[in-house]
Scaffold this active site. Structure first.
Site, PDB file in Angstrom:
ATOM      1  CG  ASP A   1      -1.767  -1.086   1.450  1.00 52.66           C
ATOM      2  OD1 ASP A   1      -2.133  -1.700   0.445  1.00 52.66           O
ATOM      3  OD2 ASP A   1      -2.093  -1.376   2.614  1.00 52.66           O
TER       4      ASP A   1
HETATM    5  N1  URA Z   1      -1.211  -5.944   3.971  1.00 47.48           N
HETATM    6  C1  URA Z   1      -1.641  -4.661   4.013  1.00 47.48           C
HETATM    7  O1  URA Z   1      -2.636  -4.367   4.666  1.00 47.48           O
HETATM    8  N2  URA Z   1      -0.953  -3.755   3.324  1.00 47.48           N
HETATM    9  C2  URA Z   1       0.148  -4.025   2.613  1.00 47.48           C
HETATM   10  O2  URA Z   1       0.725  -3.142   2.005  1.00 47.48           O
HETATM   11  C3  URA Z   1       0.580  -5.361   2.574  1.00 47.48           C
HETATM   12  C4  URA Z   1      -0.125  -6.307   3.260  1.00 47.48           C
END
Ligand code: URA
Length: 234
Positions: free
Chosen positions: A102
């Site tokens: 993310d």
């Molecule tokens: N899980 C999440 O919530 N975000 C990420 O970036 C990777 C795994």
């Protein structure tokens, strides 16, 4: 070289995806649509996928980046946010991230043009655990830890068993290490939310036995031959 290998080593798709592209009529060799994934291409043949020319198979490269918060892992961003490939500008090959992190997640991102390896690393059937260090709000009770370990419902999907270790608990927050091998969108954030702890910070620290270790934020390095062997042999 077989057409599917040619397409995957050019970093365009996994070999399996390449087969699909061929079968679906998306691939032309020297201007003619080919539909047999088994056909060979020779040096000098012009290969196009969906009308775009694929360069001759490139050298396979494997790097790890310590992704900072504030970058997206997609190739382009409609909101014009910064993209991780800006951080690896001096790698001439067209590499892409293996899986997503993310915008607000930092840490270990492997980037490669090896489509087959990327496919293997991401597919849950291979159970390659990705380890995250999460700072979560509030108290994470042993009951909550157990729920996360067994699997939780994150909205129509029950997660597979996870490895969970509480590293630190204060009155207001906890630091928890969690390892999962599935890659649903925002999975770790949703897992903690489902037991009542909001994630404040999230960093990926390992993929299988490949560790981020001391690589500085925003920096990258090539994977060592041993690390590449490990991933290929997984
Ligand atoms: N899980 C999440 O919530 N975000 C990420 O970036 C990777 C795994």
């Amino acid at each position: 070289m077989r057409i599917n290998k040619y397409i995957s080593t050019a970093g365009f798709a996994s070999r399996r995806k390449a087969d699909e592209l061929v079968i679906n009529g998306a691939v032309k060799v020297n201007g003619v649509t080919v539909k047999q994934p088994g056909i060979d291409v020779k040096d000098g043949d012009v290969v196009e996928v969906n009308g775009r020319k694929i360069d001759k198979a490139e050298r396979l490269v494997y790097i790890m980046l310590n992704k900072p918060v504030g970058y997206v892992t997609t190739a382009k961003d409609e909101k014009d946010r910064r993209i991780v490939s800006d951080l690896v500008m001096d790698v001439p090959e067209r590499i892409f991230p293996v899986g997503r992190l993310d915008y607000n997640t930092s840490g270990l991102l492997i980037m490669t043009n090896d489509g087959d390896l990327a496919y293997k690393m991401m597919h849950p059937k291979h159970k390659m655990y990705k380890t995250y260090r999460a700072t979560v709000q509030g108290i994470i009770s042993p009951e909550r830890v157990n729920k996360l370990r067994k699997g939780v419902d994150i909205g129509g999907f029950v997660t597979a068993p996870a490895k969970v270790n509480v590293i630190k608990q204060t009155e207001r927050f906890a630091i928890v290490e969690i390892s999962i091998y599935e890659g649903k969108n925002r999975q770790v954030r949703k897992m903690f939310a489902s037991v009542g702890n909001k994630v404040q910070e999230l960093e990926r620290v390992a993929i299988g036995e490949i560790y981020l270790a001391r690589l500085m934020t925003g920096h990258y390095r090539k994977l060592a031959p041993k690390e590449i062997e490990y991933l290929k042999g997984y």
